[in-house]
Structures are given as structure tokens and as C-alpha cells.
Design an enzyme around this catalytic site. Structure first.
Site, PDB file in Angstrom:
ATOM      1  N   ASP A   1      -2.106  11.734   2.231  1.00  0.00           N
ATOM      2  CA  ASP A   1      -0.772  11.657   2.819  1.00  0.00           C
ATOM      3  C   ASP A   1      -0.174  10.325   2.346  1.00  0.00           C
ATOM      4  O   ASP A   1      -0.818   9.277   2.495  1.00  0.00           O
ATOM      5  CB  ASP A   1      -0.918  11.690   4.354  1.00  0.00           C
ATOM      6  CG  ASP A   1       0.232  12.387   5.060  1.00  0.00           C
ATOM      7  OD1 ASP A   1       0.838  13.298   4.468  1.00  0.00           O
ATOM      8  OD2 ASP A   1       0.520  12.024   6.225  1.00  0.00           O
TER       9      ASP A   1
ATOM     10  N   CYS B   1      -2.695  19.387   8.912  1.00  0.00           N
ATOM     11  CA  CYS B   1      -2.771  19.516   7.457  1.00  0.00           C
ATOM     12  C   CYS B   1      -3.892  20.438   6.972  1.00  0.00           C
ATOM     13  O   CYS B   1      -3.724  21.140   5.980  1.00  0.00           O
ATOM     14  CB  CYS B   1      -2.849  18.130   6.815  1.00  0.00           C
ATOM     15  SG  CYS B   1      -1.278  17.242   7.000  1.00  0.00           S
TER      16      CYS B   1
ATOM     17  N   ASP C   1      -6.793  14.516   3.640  1.00  0.00           N
ATOM     18  CA  ASP C   1      -6.254  13.338   4.349  1.00  0.00           C
ATOM     19  C   ASP C   1      -7.294  12.547   5.156  1.00  0.00           C
ATOM     20  O   ASP C   1      -7.045  12.208   6.321  1.00  0.00           O
ATOM     21  CB  ASP C   1      -5.096  13.763   5.280  1.00  0.00           C
ATOM     22  CG  ASP C   1      -3.949  14.416   4.523  1.00  0.00           C
ATOM     23  OD1 ASP C   1      -4.028  14.554   3.294  1.00  0.00           O
ATOM     24  OD2 ASP C   1      -2.956  14.809   5.181  1.00  0.00           O
TER      25      ASP C   1
ATOM     26  N   HIS D   1       2.861   6.333   9.634  1.00  0.00           N
ATOM     27  CA  HIS D   1       1.461   6.488   9.188  1.00  0.00           C
ATOM     28  C   HIS D   1       1.423   6.672   7.675  1.00  0.00           C
ATOM     29  O   HIS D   1       2.388   7.144   7.071  1.00  0.00           O
ATOM     30  CB  HIS D   1       0.798   7.690   9.879  1.00  0.00           C
ATOM     31  CG  HIS D   1       1.434   8.994   9.505  1.00  0.00           C
ATOM     32  ND1 HIS D   1       2.589   9.453  10.105  1.00  0.00           N
ATOM     33  CD2 HIS D   1       1.101   9.927   8.578  1.00  0.00           C
ATOM     34  CE1 HIS D   1       2.932  10.601   9.570  1.00  0.00           C
ATOM     35  NE2 HIS D   1       2.055  10.922   8.627  1.00  0.00           N
TER      36      HIS D   1
ATOM     37  N   LYS E   1       0.768  13.585  -1.295  1.00  0.00           N
ATOM     38  CA  LYS E   1       1.785  14.478  -0.716  1.00  0.00           C
ATOM     39  C   LYS E   1       2.593  13.754   0.351  1.00  0.00           C
ATOM     40  O   LYS E   1       2.158  12.732   0.874  1.00  0.00           O
ATOM     41  CB  LYS E   1       1.107  15.719  -0.126  1.00  0.00           C
ATOM     42  CG  LYS E   1       0.153  15.408   1.012  1.00  0.00           C
ATOM     43  CD  LYS E   1      -0.538  16.671   1.483  1.00  0.00           C
ATOM     44  CE  LYS E   1      -1.418  16.423   2.686  1.00  0.00           C
ATOM     45  NZ  LYS E   1      -0.687  15.978   3.892  1.00  0.00           N
TER      46      LYS E   1
ATOM     47  N   HIS F   1       3.400   8.491   2.339  1.00  0.00           N
ATOM     48  CA  HIS F   1       4.809   8.486   2.722  1.00  0.00           C
ATOM     49  C   HIS F   1       5.528   7.191   2.341  1.00  0.00           C
ATOM     50  O   HIS F   1       4.977   6.102   2.513  1.00  0.00           O
ATOM     51  CB  HIS F   1       4.936   8.631   4.243  1.00  0.00           C
ATOM     52  CG  HIS F   1       4.401   9.915   4.798  1.00  0.00           C
ATOM     53  ND1 HIS F   1       4.755  11.151   4.314  1.00  0.00           N
ATOM     54  CD2 HIS F   1       3.540  10.157   5.825  1.00  0.00           C
ATOM     55  CE1 HIS F   1       4.137  12.090   5.020  1.00  0.00           C
ATOM     56  NE2 HIS F   1       3.386  11.529   5.929  1.00  0.00           N
TER      57      HIS F   1
ATOM     58  N   HIS G   1      10.389   7.644   5.544  1.00  0.00           N
ATOM     59  CA  HIS G   1      10.095   9.081   5.638  1.00  0.00           C
ATOM     60  C   HIS G   1      10.673   9.697   6.912  1.00  0.00           C
ATOM     61  O   HIS G   1      10.566   9.134   8.002  1.00  0.00           O
ATOM     62  CB  HIS G   1       8.584   9.331   5.580  1.00  0.00           C
ATOM     63  CG  HIS G   1       8.277  10.749   5.239  1.00  0.00           C
ATOM     64  ND1 HIS G   1       7.941  11.690   6.183  1.00  0.00           N
ATOM     65  CD2 HIS G   1       8.329  11.402   4.051  1.00  0.00           C
ATOM     66  CE1 HIS G   1       7.773  12.866   5.577  1.00  0.00           C
ATOM     67  NE2 HIS G   1       7.993  12.705   4.285  1.00  0.00           N
TER      68      HIS G   1
HETATM   69  C1  VGL Z   1      -0.985  14.889   9.199  1.00  0.00           C
HETATM   70  C2  VGL Z   1       0.620  14.638  10.813  1.00  0.00           C
HETATM   71  C3  VGL Z   1       1.446  13.993   9.932  1.00  0.00           C
HETATM   72  C4  VGL Z   1      -2.342  15.389   8.806  1.00  0.00           C
HETATM   73  C5  VGL Z   1      -0.165  14.246   8.290  1.00  0.00           C
HETATM   74  O1  VGL Z   1      -2.913  14.916   7.811  1.00  0.00           O
HETATM   75  O2  VGL Z   1      -2.863  16.285   9.513  1.00  0.00           O
HETATM   76  N1  VGL Z   1      -0.578  15.079  10.454  1.00  0.00           N
HETATM   77  N2  VGL Z   1       1.039  13.802   8.669  1.00  0.00           N
HETATM   78 ZN    ZN Z   2       2.108  12.527   7.370  1.00  0.00          ZN
END
Ligand code: VGL
Ligand code: ZN
Length: 209
Positions: free
Chosen positions: A46, A151, A8, A81, A106, A48, A52
């Protein structure tokens, strides 16, 4: 085979992004520099939909940091995000993507979050990452990226459970909750069996493993 997993490394997680990780940008030169030591480089993204369930904005009266039950799992709520197709979901501009062989998206199901690069948070659906790595005969994964305490942590725990040898690179990850959270996460992962190294020590571990 040795794989490097870039978790990510997206604009929304960099300083100035909607879910910024303090000093998240500092990892990018390190990540670029170490890629050449690995047989395989894979990135997660990431990704979404707007509706979401992890977004506070989709729960009237809730704010980021609040908790809700999402499909029976406790879910911390975040600011919006990494919305599909948005600029914030793009990989960091300075991240070298030339050696990235596969991109695993994801968090696409609005009803469940997916912190790990391997599974959703209920371990109901696989992302395809494990299958891909197995196909390539990967037995060791080195995990870098954002955020260490979310993550990266979940990806490392799943990787160990799946039987991979796991390394974290201390100077190629940062925690959304800051340095203390980073240290706590690395300590936990080391206790669970992961190796923690500095980028300068990577060549040595890959020779030994
Ligand atoms: C993440 C919070 C929400 C990450 C992703 O990539 O760590 N944290 N979505
Ligand atoms: Zn996320």
C-alpha cells in the site's frame, strides 16, 4: 505454477501502527515458513501519496470510519497510513523478503483507493499483477497478509474473477475488525469458490492443484 501473494504486510498495519490490525504481527512467522512451498512469491505494498483521498485528514470535518464519495465510489475514510517513503509503509522488519520476486505498489492515485492487488476500486486501472502472473503461467494463487476483511478480501475476489484457483491461509491473515470479521470474510470467500486451509495443510493442496 503456484504463486503466494503477500498482501500489505507493512508496519502501519501491525500493532502500534497507524492502522493497526489486531494480532497482525502473528502472521509473520507463518508467512515466512510457508514461502518455500511456492514457485513464485509476490508482495503488494500500500503506497499512498500524502494527499490521498482515503485519508480522513484530507476531508475537513471528517474522521476515520466516516464515508465519502471519491470519484463516484463510496470510500471509507482511514487514518493516514502507508505514506510513500515513510517508515510505516515499509515491510515488516521480520518479514523474509528474500524470495519475493516482484513488489506491486498500489493506492498511488490520490483520487481512488486500491484495496485489491489487481485493480483500483473502480477496476479502471490494472496494477500489473495479473500480467506478471500470466507471464509466469500462474494458475493458482494463495493469498495471505493484511487485512483479511479489506485488501486480502478484494484481492481474492478479483483473483477468482480473473480465473485463478484461490486459497486463503487462515493462520496467515487477520482482519482489521477482529476475529468475527475474519471468520465472516473467510466464509464469504469460501462461498465464492476459494479454498481455506491452515498453514499445515498447504503442501496437500498444492499437490492436488
Ligand atoms: C488496507 C485499509 C486501507 C489493507 C489498505 O491493506 O487492508 N486497509 N488501506
Ligand atoms: Zn490504504
Amino acid at each position: 505454477m503456484n504463486a503466494l501473494l503477500l498482501i500489505d504486510i507493512q508496519k502501519d498495519f501491525l500493532p502500534g501502527g497507524s492502522l493497526e490490525v489486531p494480532e497482525g504481527d502473528k502472521i509473520i512467522p507463518v508467512v515466512n515458513e510457508i514461502q518455500e512451498y511456492f514457485d513464485i512469491v509476490v508482495a503488494t505494498q500500500d503506497w499512498h501519496p500524502e494527499d490521498h483521498g482515503s485519508f480522513a485528514s484530507n476531508h475537513p470535518g471528517k474522521k476515520p470510519g466516516d464515508k465519502v464519495a471519491l470519484d463516484g465510489v463510496e470510500q471509507i475514510l482511514w487514518p493516514d497510513h502507508c505514506i510513500q517513503q515513510s517508515e510505516g509503509a515499509e515491510f515488516a522488519d521480520d518479514l523474509n523478503m528474500e524470495r519475493v520476486q516482484n513488489i506491486i505498489k498500489k493506492g498511488t492515485d490520490p483520487d481512488i483507493d486500491s484495496y485489491s492487488g489487481f485493480f483500483d476500486n473502480k477496476h479502471r486501472r490494472a496494477t500489473g499483477l495479473h500480467e506478471y502472473l500470466r507471464e509466469k503461467d500462474v494458475d493458482t494463487v494463495t493469498i495471505v497478509g493484511l487485512a483479511a476483511d479489506v485488501c486480502v478480501r478484494y484481492t481474492a475476489l478479483d483473483a477468482m474473477e480473473l480465473g485463478y484457483k484461490v486459497f486463503l491461509v487462515r493462520n496467515a491473515t487477520r482482519a482489521v475488525d477482529g476475529d468475527e470479521a475474519l471468520e465472516n470474510t473467510l466464509r464469504e470467500l469460501r462461498k465464492e469458490g476459494a479454498g481455506v486451509v491452515d498453514s499445515s495443510g498447504i503442501k496437500d493442496i498444492l499437490i492436488d492443484s
